[in-house]
Design a protein around this motif. Structure first.
Motif, mmCIF file in Angstrom:
data_model
loop_
_atom_site.group_PDB
_atom_site.id
_atom_site.type_symbol
_atom_site.label_atom_id
_atom_site.label_comp_id
_atom_site.label_asym_id
_atom_site.label_seq_id
_atom_site.Cartn_x
_atom_site.Cartn_y
_atom_site.Cartn_z
ATOM 1 N N LYS A 12 0.842 -1.184 0.000
ATOM 2 C CA LYS A 12 0.000 0.000 0.000
ATOM 3 C C LYS A 12 0.884 1.244 0.000
ATOM 4 N N LEU A 13 0.540 2.190 -0.837
ATOM 5 C CA LEU A 13 1.344 3.402 -0.947
ATOM 6 C C LEU A 13 0.842 4.482 0.002
ATOM 7 N N LYS A 14 1.780 5.262 0.474
ATOM 8 C CA LYS A 14 1.475 6.438 1.286
ATOM 9 C C LYS A 14 2.184 7.634 0.665
ATOM 10 N N THR A 15 1.721 8.814 1.024
ATOM 11 C CA THR A 15 2.332 10.027 0.472
ATOM 12 C C THR A 15 3.218 10.669 1.533
ATOM 13 N N TYR A 16 4.456 10.925 1.137
ATOM 14 C CA TYR A 16 5.433 11.533 2.041
ATOM 15 C C TYR A 16 5.881 12.867 1.474
ATOM 16 N N GLN A 17 6.179 13.810 2.382
ATOM 17 C CA GLN A 17 6.527 15.170 1.969
ATOM 18 C C GLN A 17 7.738 15.657 2.739
ATOM 19 N N THR A 18 8.596 16.447 2.084
ATOM 20 C CA THR A 18 9.759 17.049 2.730
ATOM 21 C C THR A 18 10.109 18.339 2.023
ATOM 22 N N SER A 19 11.073 19.068 2.552
ATOM 23 C CA SER A 19 11.586 20.293 1.920
ATOM 24 C C SER A 19 13.082 20.142 1.776
ATOM 25 N N GLN A 25 9.026 18.719 -1.658
ATOM 26 C CA GLN A 25 8.988 17.519 -2.486
ATOM 27 C C GLN A 25 8.015 16.512 -1.891
ATOM 28 N N ALA A 26 7.331 15.793 -2.760
ATOM 29 C CA ALA A 26 6.369 14.791 -2.323
ATOM 30 C C ALA A 26 6.478 13.575 -3.231
ATOM 31 N N VAL A 27 6.201 12.396 -2.648
ATOM 32 C CA VAL A 27 6.281 11.169 -3.427
ATOM 33 C C VAL A 27 5.358 10.126 -2.807
ATOM 34 N N ALA A 28 4.757 9.321 -3.646
ATOM 35 C CA ALA A 28 3.936 8.200 -3.180
ATOM 36 C C ALA A 28 4.826 6.975 -3.140
ATOM 37 N N LYS A 52 7.686 14.011 6.490
ATOM 38 C CA LYS A 52 6.513 13.471 7.182
ATOM 39 C C LYS A 52 5.589 12.801 6.177
ATOM 40 N N GLU A 53 4.655 12.024 6.712
ATOM 41 C CA GLU A 53 3.575 11.487 5.889
ATOM 42 C C GLU A 53 2.461 12.531 5.862
ATOM 43 N N THR A 54 1.868 12.727 4.700
ATOM 44 C CA THR A 54 0.809 13.724 4.573
ATOM 45 C C THR A 54 -0.468 13.082 4.042
ATOM 46 N N ASP A 55 -1.591 13.631 4.510
ATOM 47 C CA ASP A 55 -2.879 13.162 3.987
ATOM 48 C C ASP A 55 -3.627 14.284 3.282
ATOM 49 N N ASP A 56 -2.877 15.334 2.911
ATOM 50 C CA ASP A 56 -3.492 16.430 2.161
ATOM 51 C C ASP A 56 -4.074 15.850 0.872
ATOM 52 N N PRO A 57 -5.366 16.013 0.633
ATOM 53 C CA PRO A 57 -6.007 15.346 -0.514
ATOM 54 C C PRO A 57 -5.420 15.729 -1.865
#
Length: 216
Positions: A12-19, A25-28, A52-57
């Motif tokens: 299962k993929l999750k979305t992660y975000q960083t700067s 930058q974001a990646v699934a 972090k992991e993000t749940d921003d739609p």
């Protein structure tokens, strides 16, 4: 009764975000480790508190549309994540740092914050996971190709070094052989010179003695 073969479940993929640098930058990806690899990070950004992991739609939807592909947007902005993002427009002029001001949330951001998270259905999740695995295989194929290229270049360098070393060794052996011949010739010449000097000394003494007797 024979057991049915187990089917490997897709991660299962999750979305992660960083700067990083000038970009958010974001990646699934299926894990934090996979996200760090996609970002090319040399340290654990999650432990450092900069990822972090993000749940921003909106971010989730963008990354799930291109699983495994790193998406970017100018750091500190609220714009959409894309594969090619422009540099931030508020960089300091002529190297002068500008005081940081907290950006005023846009109406879109306010609406986004109020919007409930959009869930990704099972079919989309499976498609995203499959796309991520394809992207992983593509990156792995590129890595193998690069490694093969580097190995070929390394083999060519080693071959060139071996040829140059063999040529040097051969030239050195030839030089040493010639030097030995010259040294042998020099030794023979020295011996002949000593013999000639000894012969001459004896002859000179006899001739000088004869000359002395003739003068008496």
């Amino acid at each position: 009764m024979p057991r049915e073969p187990k089917i490997k479940a897709k991660r299962k993929l999750k979305t992660y975000q960083t700067s990083l640098g000038f970009y958010d930058q974001a990646v699934a990806a299926p894990s934090m480790k996979a996200a760090l690899e996609a970002w090319g990070a040399s340290s654990n950004l999650f432990h450092q508190g900069v990822a972090k992991e993000t749940d921003d739609p909106d971010i989730v939807a963008a990354t799930m549309a291109s699983p495994g592909v790193v998406l970017r947007r100018p750091v500190g902005s609220n714009g959409p994540f894309t594969e090619s993002a422009e540099l931030p427009t508020d960089l300091a002029d002529e190297g002068k740092a500008k005081p940081k001001r907290k950006p005023k949330p846009s109406k879109r951001a306010e609406k986004t914050a109020k919007k409930p998270s959009r869930k990704i259905d099972d079919r989309q999740a499976r498609q995203a996971a499959a796309a991520f695995e394809r992207e992983e295989r593509r990156r792995e194929a590129e890595r193998r190709k690069e490694e093969a290229t580097r190995a070929k270049e390394r083999a060519q360098r080693e071959k060139a070094v071996a040829i140059a070393q063999a040529t040097l060794d051969k030239a050195k052996r030839e030089h040493e052989a010639r030097a030995e011949e010259i040294e042998a010739e020099r030794t023979a010449i020295d011996e002949r010179a000593e013999a000639e000097q000894s012969r001459w000394d004896k002859q000179r003494r006899k001739l000088e003695e004869a000359l002395r007797r003739a003068r008496e």
